[in-house]
Design an enzyme around this catalytic site. Structure first.
Site, PDB file in Angstrom:
ATOM      1  N   TYR A 500       0.816  -1.184  -0.065  1.00  0.00           N
ATOM      2  CA  TYR A 500       0.025  -0.101  -0.179  1.00  0.00           C
ATOM      3  C   TYR A 500       0.834   1.356  -0.160  1.00  0.00           C
ATOM      4  O   TYR A 500       0.875   2.139  -0.801  1.00  0.00           O
ATOM      5  CB  TYR A 500      -1.057   0.111   0.999  1.00  0.00           C
ATOM      6  N   SER A 580      -6.681   1.139  -4.728  1.00  0.00           N
ATOM      7  CA  SER A 580      -6.783   2.515  -4.432  1.00  0.00           C
ATOM      8  C   SER A 580      -5.471   3.176  -4.232  1.00  0.00           C
ATOM      9  O   SER A 580      -4.539   3.372  -5.343  1.00  0.00           O
ATOM     10  CB  SER A 580      -7.245   2.531  -2.921  1.00  0.00           C
ATOM     11  N   ASP A 663     -18.211   4.321  -7.202  1.00  0.00           N
ATOM     12  CA  ASP A 663     -17.114   4.661  -6.278  1.00  0.00           C
ATOM     13  C   ASP A 663     -17.145   6.047  -6.427  1.00  0.00           C
ATOM     14  O   ASP A 663     -16.941   7.076  -7.177  1.00  0.00           O
ATOM     15  CB  ASP A 663     -15.745   4.093  -7.329  1.00  0.00           C
ATOM     16  N   HIS A 702     -15.910   1.808  -3.728  1.00  0.00           N
ATOM     17  CA  HIS A 702     -14.513   1.682  -3.471  1.00  0.00           C
ATOM     18  C   HIS A 702     -14.352   0.153  -2.885  1.00  0.00           C
ATOM     19  O   HIS A 702     -13.141  -0.204  -2.760  1.00  0.00           O
ATOM     20  CB  HIS A 702     -14.151   2.704  -2.687  1.00  0.00           C
TER      21      HIS A 702
END
Length: 730
Positions: A500, A580, A663, A702
Site C-alpha cells: 500500500y 486505491s 465509487d 470503492h
C-alpha cells in the site's frame, strides 16, 4: 472511523483488494493462449484534448471517458465489459475456483463490542449473509447472558445486499444507537436512530452524514454530529467537502439544527467530535491532511466559541476526557507519539505535562478505560497492548494470542473491562475480554469472547515469516511471507505480492480468507511494509509522500527483486496486486518495471495524477500527493503519473483493471482511461496471451460495504485471471 491512524479521523482511500493465490504446477501450453476470444479489445474513440500545465504540453486522448454520461463513454464501457467477459468466462477451472471462494468468503466476521449502559453492541456476519448484522447483548461488567438479539439487519433492506451499515455510535446509557446506511457502495450515509430495548426506529433522519462523527449527551436526549452541505449551499461539486459540526435534539427538525463549528474554514478540513463524560466540554479535532490536525475545546457552559488548544504546527493530535482532564496523544516532536495530560480548565499548550514518552514502538492510540490508560502500540508491524496508570506508570502488558494485529479495542471510563479484536495471517478474527480489576503489574489475562467459524481451513498448515530487505537507497524494509509449511525455494513458486505505502496506514498481519485458495495450490503470499505507511511512525510516513513518493515504488521493486533473488519465485511466476493508493502503486509498477511481473491486478486505482484532484473527494488527498496546480508539485506528480508514462510498443504484463461504477472515493475514470490507452498503445494491447482487461462492477463503490456475493464474483475473476497467467491448475 473509516480506517487509518486512530489519531486522524479522516476519510481514507483504503482498499488493499481481494488477494489471490496460485499453485506450483505449470500446465500452460507453450503459447499460453486463452480460450477462444474475439479478435481483440474494442477500439476506444480517440478525441485528443491538449492542455498546457505548468509550461508542459499535455495531450489526453481519452478525456471524454471522464464523463460517465457521454454516449461514447457508455459505448466504450459496454464493449469493454463484453470483451472482458469473453476472456474471463471461458477460463478453465472457474467453477472450482468459485466454489472454494464461496466457502472461504463465507467465513464470517465479528466486531468488537461497544458498551452503553447495560448493553453490549457488536456486529457479526455469518455464512452467506451479505452484510454484518448489529446485535445487542445485555449484562454489566462481564455478568452478561450469552443471548444476542438482532437490533439491526441491513440484509433485510435490499435483496441483493447492496445497502451497507457504514458506521454506528451507541448512546452513553445505551438507550439509542445512531447509525448510517448507504446504497451500492456509495458511502453517502443517511443517519437514523434506533431504540435498543425495542428495535423501534425514531423519526429522526439526517441526510448527508458520510463518515459522520457522533457524540451523545449523557441523557441520550441529543447529540453533536458532523454533516456535509446540501446542494446549493456551496459551489457545485463541493458538496463532498465543507463538513461542519451541528447539534441535534431528538424529535426536532434536522434542517434547523444549530451550527456549532466549521464556518469559514478550509473546505477540505474534516472535524470530529468527542464529549466529556459530564457533558461540560466538547472536543473538536480537525483533520487537515495526513500530517496535521488541530484540536479545539468548547466549554458548553459558556457562550464563547471553541478555543484552539494545539500548536498550529504540522503534527497530529487525538485526546480523551476523564475527570476534568484531557489525555492527549500526539506526534508533536515525537515521530513515535507520546501522551500528555492537561486540565480542561487550563488546557493551553504550556500547561501540558508529558506522562508517557515515545518509545521504540509506535503508539497508535491511548484511551481512558476503568480509570486507566489503554495504549495500543505497533512494533515491527505487529500489535502490542499495554495498560498505564493515569500518571503514566506502566501497569501491565496485555498478552496477545500470537504475533498479529489488534484491529480494534474498546472500553469506557467507568467500566473495568476492555474488549479487543485480534487477527493474524493464520488466526481468524477473534474478540477477547480483559478484566482490568486483575491488573497486578505482571500482566493480565484475556478471555475469548467471540470468534468466527473458520473450520474449512487449517491455519496450522501454514508458515508466516518476516524478512527484511534493502531498498534502492539502503533503507531496510520488512515483508511478511506466508505459504504452506515446507514449501521449496525452487525459483518458480507462483507468488503474489501486495502493498500500500501511503496515508499513514500500516499493513499488519490480517486474516485474508481468499489467500487460502492461493496457498492451498502451493502459492506464496507476500505483504511488503512500504514507506508511506505508519509501521515505524511519522518519519516512515513522510518518507513516502509528496516529493518522496518514489521511495514507495522503489521499496516495492526491491521487495519483488528480493523474492526473485531468494529463489521464492521468478519473473514468470510473480504477480502483484493492490487497490486505491495501492492501485497507484500497481500503475507505477506497470510503467516503471514492466519486465518484472507476469500479471498485475490493479483495483480502484488512481492513475492520472495530473487531474486526480478534480474528481470525487480527491482534494482531500492533496496533502499526501500534492497537486498539479502547484508548479513544484506538478514536477513530482508528472515524474511518475502512470497514465502519462505508457510507452507505445512496450510489452507490459497481463493486467486486470477493476473499478466500481458508484465509487465516490476514486473515480472510475482512472481505470477506464488507462485501459483504453494501454489497449491502444501497448505491444500486447490486443494480446490473447497477456491481455489488458477492464472490469467494472455495477452497484459497487470503492469496496467498503460490498456484499459477499459481489466479493465472490470479483474474486473469481481475479483468481481465474491469475491462475491462468501464472500457469496454475485449479
Amino acid at each position: 472511523m473509516p480506517g487509518g491512524s486512530r489519531l486522524l479521523s479522516f476519510p481514507l482511500i483504503l482498499l488493499i483488494g481481494l488477494v489471490a493465490m496460485v499453485s506450483a504446477e505449470d500446465p500452460r501450453p507453450a503459447d499460453s493462449s486463452a480460450p477462444s476470444t474475439p479478435a481483440g479489445p474494442p477500439k476506444a474513440k480517440v478525441v485528443p484534448v491538449e492542455d498546457t500545465v505548468q509550461g508542459h504540453k499535455i495531450v489526453d486522448p481519452y478525456r471524454y471517458l471522464e464523463n460517465p454520461n457521454d454516449p461514447d463513454t457508455k459505448l466504450y464501457v459496454e464493449q469493454e465489459l463484453s470483451y472482458t467477459r469473453s476472456i474471463l468466462d471461458p477460463l478453465p477451472g472457474r467453477d472450482k475456483i468459485n466454489a472454494r471462494l464461496s466457502q472461504l468468503l463465507e467465513i464470517g466476521t465479528v466486531g468488537v463490542p461497544q458498551m452503553g449502559g447495560k448493553y453490549y453492541f457488536h456486529t457479526r456476519r455469518e455464512g452467506g449473509q451479505n452484510q454484518p448484522v448489529l446485535y445487542v447483548r445485555e449484562g454489566l461488567n462481564g455478568a452478561f447472558n450469552n443471548d444476542d438479539r438482532v437490533l439491526l439487519d441491513v440484509n433485510q433492506l435490499a435483496a441483493d445486499g447492496t445497502i451497507a451499515l457504514d458506521w454506528w455510535y451507541a448512546a452513553e446509557d445505551g438507550k439509542y444507537i445512531a447509525y448510517g446506511t448507504s446504497a451500492s457502495g456509495s458511502e453517502e450515509s443517511t443517519l437514523h436512530i434506533i431504540e435498543s430495548a425495542t428495535g423501534k426506529l425514531l423519526p429522526d433522519t439526517i441526510e448527508r452524514t458520510r463518515f459522520a462523527s457522533v457524540a451523545w449527551m449523557k441523557d441520550s436526549s441529543a447529540f453533536y454530529y458532523t454533516r456535509n452541505p446540501k446542494k446549493g449551499e456551496v459551489p457545485d461539486g463541493e458538496e463532498v467537502y465543507h463538513v461542519k459540526v451541528f447539534y441535534h435534539q431528538l424529535g426536532t427538525d434536522p434542517a434547523k439544527d444549530p451550527l456549532i463549528f466549521g464556518e469559514g474554514r478550509n473546505p477540505q478540513d474534516t472535524p470530529n467530535v468527542t464529549l466529556s463524560e459530564d457533558d461540560r466540554w466538547l472536543l473538536i479535532d480537525v483533520g487537515e491532511g495526513w500530517t496535521k490536525s488541530e484540536m479545539y475545546l468548547k466549554d458548553l457552559q459558556s457562550k464563547d466559541p471553541p478555543v484552539e488548544i494545539t500548536t498550529g504546527k504540522d503534527f497530529l493530535y487525538g485526546a480523551d476526557f476523564f475527570a476534568g482532564k484531557l489525555y492527549i496523544t500526539t506526534n508533536e516532536d515525537a515521530p513515535h507519539y507520546r501522551v500528555f495530560v492537561a486540565d480542561t480548565a487550563h488546557v493551553k499548550r504550556e500547561n501540558w505535562k508529558e506522562i508517557i514518552p515515545q518509545s521504540d514502538a509506535v503508539l497508535q492510540n491511548a484511551s481512558v478505560t476503568g480509570g486507566k490508560l489503554l495504549a495500543e502500540y505497533e512494533h515491527n508491524a505487529t500489535s502490542e497492548l499495554k495498560v498505564f496508570g493515569l500518571d503514566g506508570k506502566k501497569l501491565a502488558d496485555i498478552p496477545l494470542p500470537a504475533i498479529g494485529t489488534v484491529f480494534s479495542a474498546s472500553g469506557r471510563y467507568d467500566r473495568d473491562e476492555i474488549f479487543f479484536g485480534f487477527q493474524s495471517f493464520t488466526v481468524p478474527p477473534s474478540i477477547y475480554r480483559v478484566d482490568l480489576t486483575k491488573v497486578d503489574g505482571t500482566g493480565v489475562n484475556s478471555a475469548l469472547w467471540a470468534k468466527v467459524d473458520a473450520s474449512s481451513i487449517d491455519p496450522a498448515a501454514y508458515d508466516v515469516q518476516q524478512v527484511w530487505y534493502s531498498s534502492k537507497d539502503g533503507t531496510k524494509v520488512p515483508m511478511f511471507i506466508v505459504s504452506k509449511k515446507g514449501i521449496e525455494k525452487n525459483g518458480k513458486n507462483p507468488t503474489l505480492l501486495t502493498g500500500y505505502g501511503g496515508f499513514n496506514i500500516s499493513e499488519t498481519p490480517s486474516f485474508n480468507r481468499s489467500a487460502y485458495l492461493w496457498m492451498e495450490h502451493g502459492g506464496i503470499f507476500a505483504v511488503a511494509n512500504l514507506r508511506g505507511g505508519a509501521e515505524f511512525g511519522e518519519d516512515w510516513h513522510r518518507a513516502g509522500m509528496l516529493e518522496k513518493k518514489q521511495n514507495v515504488f522503489d521499496d516495492f521493486i526491491a521487495a519483488s527483486e528480493y523474492l526473485i533473488a531468494q529463489k521464492y519465485t521468478d519473473k514468470d511466476h510473480l504477480a502483484i496486486q493492490g487497490g486505491s493508493n495501492g492501485g497507484l502503486l500497481m500503475g507505477a509498477m506497470i510503467t516503471q518495471r514492466p519486465d518484472l511481473f507476469r500479471a498485475v491486478v490493479c483495483q480502484v486505482p488512481l492513475l492520472d495524477m495530473l487531474r486526480y484532484q478534480n474528481f470525487q473527494i480527491a482534494k482531500l488527498w492533496i496533502p499526501e500527493y500534492g497537486s498539479a496546480d502547484d508548479a513544484k508539485q506538478f514536477e513530482w506528480l508528472y515524474a511518475y503519473s502512470p497514465y502519462h508514462h505508457v510507452k507505445p510498443g512496450q510489452e507490459y504484463p497481463a493486467i486486470l483493471f477493476t473499478t466500481g461504477d458508484t465509487d465516490t472515493r476514486v473515480d472510475p475514470m482512472h481505470a477506464k482511461k488507462m485501459a483504453a490507452l494501454m489497449q491502444a498503445e501497448a505491444k500486447n494491447g490486443a494480446s490473447k496471451d497477456k491481455p489488458i482487461l477492464l472490469r467494472i462492477e455495477t452497484k459497487a463503490g470503492h469496496g467498503q460495504g460490498k456484499p459477499v456475493t459481489k466479493q465472490i464474483e470479483e474474486s473469481t475473476d481475479v483468481y481465474s485471471f491469475l491462475f491462468w497467467q501464472l500457469g496454475v491448475k485449479p
